[in-house]
Write an enzyme that holds these catalytic residues in place. Structure first.
Site, mmCIF file in Angstrom:
data_model
loop_
_atom_site.group_PDB
_atom_site.id
_atom_site.type_symbol
_atom_site.label_atom_id
_atom_site.label_comp_id
_atom_site.label_asym_id
_atom_site.label_seq_id
_atom_site.Cartn_x
_atom_site.Cartn_y
_atom_site.Cartn_z
ATOM 1 N N ASN A 193 -73.734 1.820 93.099
ATOM 2 C CA ASN A 193 -74.546 0.644 93.085
ATOM 3 C C ASN A 193 -75.122 0.433 94.577
ATOM 4 O O ASN A 193 -74.346 0.143 95.543
ATOM 5 C CB ASN A 193 -73.774 -0.577 92.613
ATOM 6 C CG ASN A 193 -74.614 -1.811 92.609
ATOM 7 O OD1 ASN A 193 -75.455 -2.149 93.518
ATOM 8 N ND2 ASN A 193 -74.380 -2.351 91.496
ATOM 9 N N HIS A 225 -76.634 -3.581 97.798
ATOM 10 C CA HIS A 225 -76.442 -4.158 99.123
ATOM 11 C C HIS A 225 -77.344 -3.590 100.231
ATOM 12 O O HIS A 225 -77.553 -4.311 101.317
ATOM 13 C CB HIS A 225 -75.090 -3.997 99.497
ATOM 14 C CG HIS A 225 -74.167 -5.034 98.983
ATOM 15 N ND1 HIS A 225 -74.324 -6.261 98.645
ATOM 16 C CD2 HIS A 225 -72.672 -4.896 98.331
ATOM 17 C CE1 HIS A 225 -73.465 -6.845 97.893
ATOM 18 N NE2 HIS A 225 -72.607 -6.238 97.894
ATOM 19 N N HIS A 238 -79.671 -3.265 90.250
ATOM 20 C CA HIS A 238 -79.659 -4.690 89.313
ATOM 21 C C HIS A 238 -80.810 -5.001 90.008
ATOM 22 O O HIS A 238 -81.155 -5.711 90.787
ATOM 23 C CB HIS A 238 -78.371 -5.476 89.517
ATOM 24 C CG HIS A 238 -78.442 -6.665 88.628
ATOM 25 N ND1 HIS A 238 -77.458 -7.530 88.698
ATOM 26 C CD2 HIS A 238 -79.508 -7.119 87.947
ATOM 27 C CE1 HIS A 238 -77.506 -8.633 87.770
ATOM 28 N NE2 HIS A 238 -78.857 -8.369 87.529
ATOM 29 N N ARG A 276 -83.003 -8.176 89.457
ATOM 30 C CA ARG A 276 -82.655 -9.567 89.120
ATOM 31 C C ARG A 276 -83.916 -10.356 88.786
ATOM 32 O O ARG A 276 -84.930 -9.788 89.570
ATOM 33 C CB ARG A 276 -81.833 -10.200 90.090
ATOM 34 C CG ARG A 276 -80.331 -9.512 90.179
ATOM 35 C CD ARG A 276 -79.490 -10.624 91.229
ATOM 36 N NE ARG A 276 -78.862 -11.452 90.538
ATOM 37 C CZ ARG A 276 -77.836 -11.772 90.261
ATOM 38 N NH1 ARG A 276 -76.891 -11.069 90.482
ATOM 39 N NH2 ARG A 276 -77.511 -12.977 89.551
ATOM 40 N N ARG A 298 -83.729 -10.888 94.440
ATOM 41 C CA ARG A 298 -83.110 -11.207 95.704
ATOM 42 C C ARG A 298 -82.685 -9.905 96.503
ATOM 43 O O ARG A 298 -82.471 -10.017 97.541
ATOM 44 C CB ARG A 298 -81.767 -12.058 95.472
ATOM 45 C CG ARG A 298 -80.653 -11.394 94.704
ATOM 46 C CD ARG A 298 -79.456 -12.214 94.744
ATOM 47 N NE ARG A 298 -79.597 -13.261 93.808
ATOM 48 C CZ ARG A 298 -78.468 -13.765 93.460
ATOM 49 N NH1 ARG A 298 -77.361 -13.273 93.596
ATOM 50 N NH2 ARG A 298 -78.483 -14.747 92.571
ATOM 51 N N GLU A 339 -79.546 -1.840 85.753
ATOM 52 C CA GLU A 339 -78.783 -3.060 85.259
ATOM 53 C C GLU A 339 -79.892 -4.274 85.140
ATOM 54 O O GLU A 339 -80.467 -4.507 86.214
ATOM 55 C CB GLU A 339 -77.711 -3.642 86.242
ATOM 56 C CG GLU A 339 -76.424 -2.921 86.178
ATOM 57 C CD GLU A 339 -75.441 -3.473 87.378
ATOM 58 O OE1 GLU A 339 -75.726 -4.477 87.921
ATOM 59 O OE2 GLU A 339 -74.550 -2.792 87.680
ATOM 60 N N THR A 348 -72.468 -10.852 89.684
ATOM 61 C CA THR A 348 -72.414 -10.971 88.203
ATOM 62 C C THR A 348 -71.129 -11.384 87.757
ATOM 63 O O THR A 348 -70.059 -10.645 88.130
ATOM 64 C CB THR A 348 -72.554 -9.410 87.514
ATOM 65 O OG1 THR A 348 -73.563 -8.900 88.008
ATOM 66 C CG2 THR A 348 -72.730 -9.834 85.954
ATOM 67 N N GLU A 364 -69.562 -1.310 79.539
ATOM 68 C CA GLU A 364 -68.898 -1.352 80.764
ATOM 69 C C GLU A 364 -67.921 -2.344 80.975
ATOM 70 O O GLU A 364 -68.336 -3.591 80.792
ATOM 71 C CB GLU A 364 -70.218 -1.545 81.967
ATOM 72 C CG GLU A 364 -69.437 -1.415 83.348
ATOM 73 C CD GLU A 364 -70.371 -1.496 84.552
ATOM 74 O OE1 GLU A 364 -71.492 -0.922 84.290
ATOM 75 O OE2 GLU A 364 -70.026 -2.057 85.699
ATOM 76 N N HIS A 400 -66.911 -3.302 88.818
ATOM 77 C CA HIS A 400 -67.027 -4.636 89.507
ATOM 78 C C HIS A 400 -65.750 -4.793 90.384
ATOM 79 O O HIS A 400 -64.842 -4.983 89.730
ATOM 80 C CB HIS A 400 -67.206 -5.807 88.790
ATOM 81 C CG HIS A 400 -67.912 -6.933 89.312
ATOM 82 N ND1 HIS A 400 -67.449 -7.510 90.246
ATOM 83 C CD2 HIS A 400 -69.284 -7.249 89.274
ATOM 84 C CE1 HIS A 400 -68.399 -8.401 90.769
ATOM 85 N NE2 HIS A 400 -69.521 -8.451 90.214
HETATM 86 N N1 PXP Z 1 -71.159 -3.231 87.456
HETATM 87 C C1 PXP Z 1 -71.953 -4.266 87.402
HETATM 88 C C2 PXP Z 1 -72.221 -4.599 86.053
HETATM 89 C C3 PXP Z 1 -72.357 -5.184 88.383
HETATM 90 O O1 PXP Z 1 -73.094 -6.155 88.386
HETATM 91 C C4 PXP Z 1 -71.774 -4.688 89.601
HETATM 92 C C5 PXP Z 1 -72.306 -5.472 90.759
HETATM 93 O O2 PXP Z 1 -73.567 -5.767 91.110
HETATM 94 C C6 PXP Z 1 -71.099 -3.653 89.691
HETATM 95 C C7 PXP Z 1 -70.796 -2.878 88.780
HETATM 96 C C8 PXP Z 1 -70.538 -3.093 91.367
HETATM 97 O O3 PXP Z 1 -69.480 -4.118 91.670
HETATM 98 P P1 PXP Z 1 -69.100 -4.099 93.324
HETATM 99 O O4 PXP Z 1 -70.347 -4.294 93.994
HETATM 100 O O5 PXP Z 1 -68.171 -5.155 93.425
HETATM 101 O O6 PXP Z 1 -68.605 -2.653 93.354
#
Ligand code: PXP
Length: 289
Positions: free
Chosen positions: A58, A61, A94, A96, A100, A121, A152, A202, A241
């Site tokens: 992901n 960031h 993601h 949004r 953001r 996402e 999330t 997921e 997550h």
């Molecule tokens: N899966 C989903 C559905 C998420 O919303 C996120 C965070 O954006 C992640 C995985 C990844 O989570 P993390 O950034 O804590 O590894």
């Protein structure tokens, strides 16, 4: 026929008999050989039955840092390329509602440039449906979205949106997009995922990541049971997550976990292992004048 054939056959039989007497006709050697063969078969079986989880990276960031200055760097599209070089099996973003971090342009460019798979996402809104149908990501993960949240926070509540989600998921599938539901590891949500027509789920591992000791163990068991239940219903199971370098192994070793989606810890580690080099490069510019 070669006149020596008889002699040669005779010699081979003698040699074989010697070999048999020396090595095979010896119980302990036999048992030893059997044990080695058993071990080899065990190893083989483990390799065949344990399919390793793939890694979805992901990159939200990266876009967070860019948006902090509303500039063009760091570009998540470039970083997706680096993530793929590192072995990412898919790239997750993601988009949004408040934009953001990830922007529409990122999603379109990623779809055109990544070599692996794009996991988009998004919330189940009409605006996002249109974007997904235009972009055609490899799959969409539907997530709950609240404007004020930092990330999330929980899984989708499928029960209260059953008919709406059935139509929404059907619409995406008509465009040949596979669809996943981000849900808590709860039996009821898994049954609803099946009823709605999701291809994947997921499982939210946020709680597992926050807990420790026996509480974490209990949450891990809930994730394992949820994975088995979903598999029995024919759903492919991803998870994510809060997974990091310390807690990921227990989740990765669950049988039939398909993909783990990880963002924060990978980007945090990238800063830790990259910052010194970056400072050195800047310092050398200052000292080379
Ligand atoms: N899966 C989903 C559905 C998420 O919303 C996120 C965070 O954006 C992640 C995985 C990844 O989570 P993390 O950034 O804590 O590894």
């Amino acid at each position: 026929m070669n006149p020596n054939t008889g002699l040669i056959l005779c010699q081979i039989s003698k040699d074989f008999f010697k070999f048999y007497k020396l090595y095979i006709n010896n119980l302990s050697v036999c048992l030893f050989l059997l044990a080695i063969i058993g071990r080899l078969l065990d190893c083989l079986e483990i390799k065949i039955s344990k399919i390793m989880a793939t890694l979805g990276v992901n990159i939200d960031h990266i876009a967070n840092v860019r948006q902090a200055r509303k500039t063009v760097e760091p570009d998540p599209v470039q970083f997706a390329f680096l993530a793929e070089l590192g072995g990412a099996d898919s790239i997750t973003v993601h988009l949004r509602e408040d934009r953001r971090h990830i922007q529409d342009r990122d999603v379109f460019l990623l779809k055109d440039t990544i070599k692996t798979k794009l996991n988009l996402e998004m919330a189940a809104t009409e605006e996002m449906l249109e974007i997904a149908k235009k972009t055609l990501p490899d799959y969409v993960t539907l997530v709950p979205e609240k404007r004020e949240e930092v990330t999330t926070e929980g899984g989708l509540d499928l029960k209260s949106n059953l008919q709406y989600l059935k139509n929404f998921v059907g619409n995406l599938k008509d465009s040949n997009i596979e669809v996943s539901a981000f849900i808590d590891p709860v039996g009821e949500q898994i049954h609803y995922s099946k009823e709605i027509g999701f291809d994947f789920i997921e499982l939210h591992t946020g709680k597992y990541a926050e807990l420790s000791g026996s509480e974490q163990y209990k949450e891990l068991q809930r994730i394992i049971e949820s994975t088995h239940l979903a598999n029995d219903l024919g759903l492919v199971v991803n998870a994510g997550h809060g997974l990091n370098f310390n807690n990921v192994k227990k989740i990765a070793s669950i049988d039939n976990i398909n993909e783990l989606n990880i963002g924060h810890s990978i980007v945090a580690r990238a800063l830790a292992i990259g910052l010194e080099k970056s400072v050195r490069e800047m310092k050398s510019l200052l000292t080379s004048i």
